[in-house]
Design a protein around this motif. Structure first.
Motif, short mmCIF file in Angstrom:
data_model
loop_
_atom_site.label_atom_id
_atom_site.label_comp_id
_atom_site.label_asym_id
_atom_site.label_seq_id
_atom_site.Cartn_x
_atom_site.Cartn_y
_atom_site.Cartn_z
N ALA A 44 0.74 -1.32 -0.02
CA ALA A 44 -0.08 -0.05 0.06
C ALA A 44 0.81 1.45 -0.11
O ALA A 44 0.59 2.21 -0.58
CB ALA A 44 -0.99 0.00 1.38
N ALA A 45 1.88 1.06 0.60
CA ALA A 45 2.98 2.10 0.72
C ALA A 45 3.33 2.44 -0.72
O ALA A 45 3.45 3.94 -1.13
CB ALA A 45 4.09 2.09 1.55
N LYS A 46 3.73 1.52 -1.38
CA LYS A 46 4.34 1.82 -2.83
C LYS A 46 3.25 2.57 -3.55
O LYS A 46 3.56 3.55 -4.29
CB LYS A 46 4.81 0.43 -3.32
N LEU A 47 2.06 2.11 -3.46
CA LEU A 47 0.87 2.74 -4.32
C LEU A 47 0.87 4.04 -3.89
O LEU A 47 0.55 5.06 -4.84
CB LEU A 47 -0.42 1.98 -4.25
N SER A 48 0.79 4.33 -2.48
CA SER A 48 0.56 5.52 -1.93
C SER A 48 1.65 6.48 -2.46
O SER A 48 1.46 7.79 -2.91
CB SER A 48 0.51 5.74 -0.58
N PHE A 77 -5.74 10.26 -13.23
CA PHE A 77 -6.73 9.56 -12.20
C PHE A 77 -7.26 8.29 -12.54
O PHE A 77 -7.37 7.42 -11.70
CB PHE A 77 -7.99 10.32 -11.63
N LYS A 78 -7.58 8.13 -13.74
CA LYS A 78 -7.98 6.64 -14.22
C LYS A 78 -7.12 5.95 -14.25
O LYS A 78 -7.33 4.76 -13.84
CB LYS A 78 -8.62 7.06 -15.97
N ASP A 79 -5.80 6.36 -14.72
CA ASP A 79 -4.66 5.28 -14.66
C ASP A 79 -4.54 4.76 -13.10
O ASP A 79 -4.14 3.41 -12.70
CB ASP A 79 -3.40 5.93 -14.80
N ALA A 80 -4.65 5.56 -12.21
CA ALA A 80 -4.06 5.34 -10.70
C ALA A 80 -5.46 4.45 -10.26
O ALA A 80 -5.28 3.63 -9.50
CB ALA A 80 -4.05 6.62 -10.03
N TYR A 81 -6.53 4.89 -10.77
CA TYR A 81 -7.70 3.88 -10.29
C TYR A 81 -7.60 2.65 -10.68
O TYR A 81 -8.00 1.67 -9.77
CB TYR A 81 -8.91 4.73 -10.99
N ASP A 82 -7.24 2.50 -12.20
CA ASP A 82 -6.95 1.04 -12.74
C ASP A 82 -6.16 0.31 -11.83
O ASP A 82 -6.19 -0.84 -11.42
CB ASP A 82 -6.64 1.46 -14.02
#
Lengths: 592, 592
Positions: A44-48, A77-82
């Protein structure tokens, strides 16, 4: 631009040293050993850090755009959401039967703190979905669950909550949106809703709206309200998407912050809706999700404080200005880093001691939610219901205050958009307002929760603190620095409760004039308790010859600051409470 | 959109009922009878309400634009500025010899509050000019005064103050801008300055920059600094404008608020400058204007709170939501106005009692500045020097807090741009930062002002409060509601001072760790004193059979709220101060 480093070590400390999660007798908790939570938190840290945080400023600057009924979210935002969907984060604590990962709510909260610190506006898209998923999970029929949950848990569809209308926010009894029964068992929903977070956007194929509306025969006020599922696109029997429903975004709100999240006016023009849960019990359906939703907002409050603090600290270590009053600390530089100055340290410690205490408080609350849900523990359910308004109200007030303190650490730079601290202030500000303003939280606390179960829950809280102090008074360092101040603060809280008992019955204004102070008083006692427990765990680690003594020593020192400098606020709150309604209710409205 | 109504009646109350200005033995004050100040305030009110306030949102939305070195201010600013010049407002308290109106600074402050409440960003253009005018008036040669002052006082030219550079804000000893002497007695100024308010704009024909720079031979640190006049356009002997000087705007700062004011990066590329005041005494020249400038910022803080309160109050009277707990108040409506709810009233009274107390405090401070300047009263000069950091730091912290409370009164509407409350929050935020951050104010207060004149000034403050209490204790209502709490608060302040005396000598960290709390403690005592005096005047008016008893009764009730609910904060501040350096200085910078 601000940066974000996820506080994995601090989280592990709370989960394992303080809450001892793996040893807790809660279904699912036995899997939460140190390595497992470390692995989850690291991911989760990496994604954040790498995906969400860099988009925080982009979202603020670009905001959302509405053209021809279509809302476009900021670039990236769309990329990150995916990526969030692919990682399975959206269904982290959801039912495995519908594709969720079945993790405890506590783990979801820890991960959620990171997402919120990194990008609060972005995380709200999945946050609102999470609320809708919970509602359908709890109140939906088997058919409804099967129809909506898998796609929502996967993130292909998102969800919303539609409560507020232009003329009613807090007072939902006034809502006008109506639901007309149709022959096929569905309803035609007509009305206008405002401030609908993620009401329309381009991140998902469908949006499942949950809408409060009045169906015939329910009577006046909140009693007539039912909850309806209104999909943006109709869902065919085979699960494919059908026609567009008669729901549309009529406008975007222009706001102080959270620009990356689309706050929509939603118009329902005879849209097809389906009753979820019992007819005319819509308010009750909403309330069952309230503890989680409000804890989530409390979390947002301190999470914004936490990331703001990180950036203030980075600045204070780098910025060279002035010399330490007792002697030069950085002889090779033109000046000393400002972290040498007592008042800068005081400011930083206000931020640090609050956010770390708030994290422990929130994790403890999340654990109680798991106890309530996974063990059907009625005592835990009552306790978290009592503490929910405190978590929401106190942590968002203080979380906002923390972002302001962090901004102040940067001086003029804090006021510029370039450094990004001002965005944390603007984004954090909403947490004091939505999910029930903090004034409403205090009303819930004093007007409803204190008297809950005939006062047994608040008494259980006092007993718990008392027992905890008594059991640990043998530890001398803990007693002097932590337990004694905690005892004093807890006595202030009891005295305030006693004042309400003795004076609130004959005149409710005496209680309600002090509700806000009571909420803060209560919050301080909870954070004092958390710091005592964190210090206790740290003293134990030091005694057991930890290989990382500085970490634990720092916890103790930070806690000492809280107990010495923040906790004494309880006396001020008590003194205000004890003045009662006197100075609050005298003036005529016309004379203000 | 927010509205503004100038508080003329409240101002008249302070000027005449509380400060008795017309009876004060200060040159120029004998002209300040009720009718005269009423006429001036009424005129300023018209300009504020009808011209400046409607432009506040325009300024925020449009901001300033920089193209090819030219800064364009928002639509309508130039027109409004011209009206301000025509009314003679810019030179209201300036020297009549150069075209000013020669009014007391106190009157200028009252008028200034209106202008700031109506449009803070706009008013900064003339506010900065005012600072430059004062500098030239105090330190300029007769030739310089004759050359610059008439056009500046008329408003045809504006002025700026150039202190900060990218690597130095507070620590001006580090500045790098240099001044090279030329054969004709002028200097070539080279360097870059940042955060220059009104550094470039389209409101005036010329801009007179006052620039801190280092000329050869002054030594290290602040000792080497001198002050220079650098006009944007050179001024010919006959007063006409000549060539453009080598000074240009290199960029506009993107800020959280005050968008209508151009905050510029100013580049000096060998620009022609003229020494003003003594060589290498530039810092001293700046400091002589500091009391006025800082009082002006304290005023900005509470003035933003005052206008925010007005709008919160308007909302609270109109918005229907929920029912009064003890019985329906608005039976003909669907709900009661939210001002019936105790917690909403508490919130409003926090705002009201602060802003009215702050106004009295600021006016009292402005009166002392007049005593110091017009009577050369050294005691008044010392007292206002002591109180200046309190006025600046306390009133801006609490003023900002007030805007946040006002925003909260509106619930979700407070977060939207439409209602405008969020702009007051964003604009007010800067006041805690510029003219010396509030941390620096507290350092000035505890590190410098307390020890000023061998501690005689702070002792004079304590004596003044003590004498005031003793002289008025015969008034029983005043004693119970005001003087007793004031005495308690004042004792807390004395105890804090005593703590610093006993513990700050051996370890200055013990004093500096408590400086911020001391500033707030001091601020509360001052507002407690102000409320006592306002109550005293109100009791007297009621006894004398005033025709407006509600007005005076409201003052007393508002003051009672302050004494009961805000003043007790002194005990919290004292308790923090008395913990000393202990928990503040322990942690290593690396362990934060």
């Amino acid at each position: 631009m601000p940066t974000y480093t996820a506080p994995v070590k601090d989280m592990q400390f709370i989960l394992h040293d303080v809450l001892n999660v793996a040893q807790s007798d809660i279904p699912g908790y036995d899997e939460l050993d140190r390595d497992t939570t470390q692995a989850i938190l690291d991911e989760a840290a990496k994604l954040s850090e790498n995906v969400l945080a860099p988009l925080n400023k982009v979202g603020d600057e670009q905001g959302c755009k509405l053209e021809n009924g279509v809302v476009t979210t900021p670039e990236g935002f769309k990329d990150a959401y995916d990526q969030m969907c692919e990682g399975g984060w959206i269904g982290l604590d959801c039912d495995p039967e519908y594709g969720g990962q079945g993790m405890p709510y506590l783990v979801n909260s820890a991960v959620g703190e990171m997402f919120v610190s990194a990008n609060m506006a972005f995380n709200m898209y999945q946050g609102l979905s999470h609320g809708a998923i919970s509602a359908i999970q709890t109140h939906g029929s088997p058919e409804q669950k099967a129809k909506y949950l898998p796609n929502m848990i996967e993130g292909k569809w998102s969800g919303t909550m539609n409560l507020t209308e232009p003329h009613c926010g807090t007072d939902l009894g006034l809502i006008r949106t109506k639901a007309e029964p149709q022959d096929d068992g569905s309803y035609k929903i007509t009305g206008s809703k405002i401030w609908i977070s993620a009401g329309e956007h381009d991140l998902t194929d469908n949006i499942i709206h949950l809408v409060l509306a009045k169906a015939p025969g329910g009577g006046e006020g909140t009693k007539g309200i039912s909850l309806f599922i209104v999909p943006k696109f109709m869902v065919n029997e085979d699960g494919s998407l059908g026609d567009r429903n008669a729901v549309s975004c009529g406008g975007l709100e222009h706001k102080m912050g959270i620009h990356g999240n689309a706050t929509c006016v939603m118009n329902y023009d005879g849209a097809t809706g389906y009753l979820i849960g019992e007819m005319h019990k819509g308010m009750r359906a909403m309330f069952t999700m309230m503890n989680e939703a409000r804890l989530g907002v409390g979390l947002q409050g301190y999470a914004q404080g936490a990331v703001a603090y990180q950036n203030a600290l980075g600045f204070a270590r780098e910025r060279l200005q002035g010399r330490e009053v007792k002697g030069v600390q950085n002889p090779d530089g033109p000046a000393d880093p400002i972290i040498v100055h007592p008042d800068v340290r005081r400011n930083l410690l206000m931020q640090k001691s609050f956010t770390e205490g708030a994290r422990a408080f929130t994790f403890w609350g999340a654990k109680m939610i798991d106890e309530a849900h996974r063990k059907s523990d009625a005592d835990a359910d009552a306790m978290i219901s009592l503490l929910t308004p405190v978590i929401k109200g106190f942590l968002t007030d203080k979380g906002f205050e923390t972002t302001v303190l962090a901004q102040q650490t940067l001086g003029g730079s804090g006021f510029t958009k370039e450094w990004g601290l001002e965005q944390f202030v603007r984004d954090a500000r909403i947490t004091m307002i939505y999910e029930g303003t903090n004034g409403i939280q205090s009303l819930d606390l004093v007007g409803r929760k204190l008297a809950m179960n005939g006062g047994k829950t608040i008494m259980a809280f006092f007993d718990m603190v008392k027992t905890y102090i008594k059991e640990n008074e043998g530890n001398e360092a803990l007693k002097a620095n932590f337990l004694d101040p905690l005892k004093k603060a807890s006595k202030d809280l009891q005295a305030a409760g006693m004042y309400f008992m003795q004076n609130g019955m004959k005149n409710p204004h005496n209680a309600l004039s002090g509700s806000y102070d009571f909420m803060h008083l209560f919050g301080h006692v909870c954070l004092g308790l958390m710091w005592s427990k964190m210090a206790q765990a740290s003293y134990a680690a030091l005694e057991n010859g930890t290989s990382d003594p500085e970490f634990y020593q720092t916890k103790i020192e930070t806690g000492r600051f809280y107990m010495a400098r923040q906790l004494p606020a309880t006396a001020l709150h008590l003194s205000r409470i004890e003045t009662g309604a006197d100075t609050v209710m005298t003036l005529e409205a016309a004379n203000f």
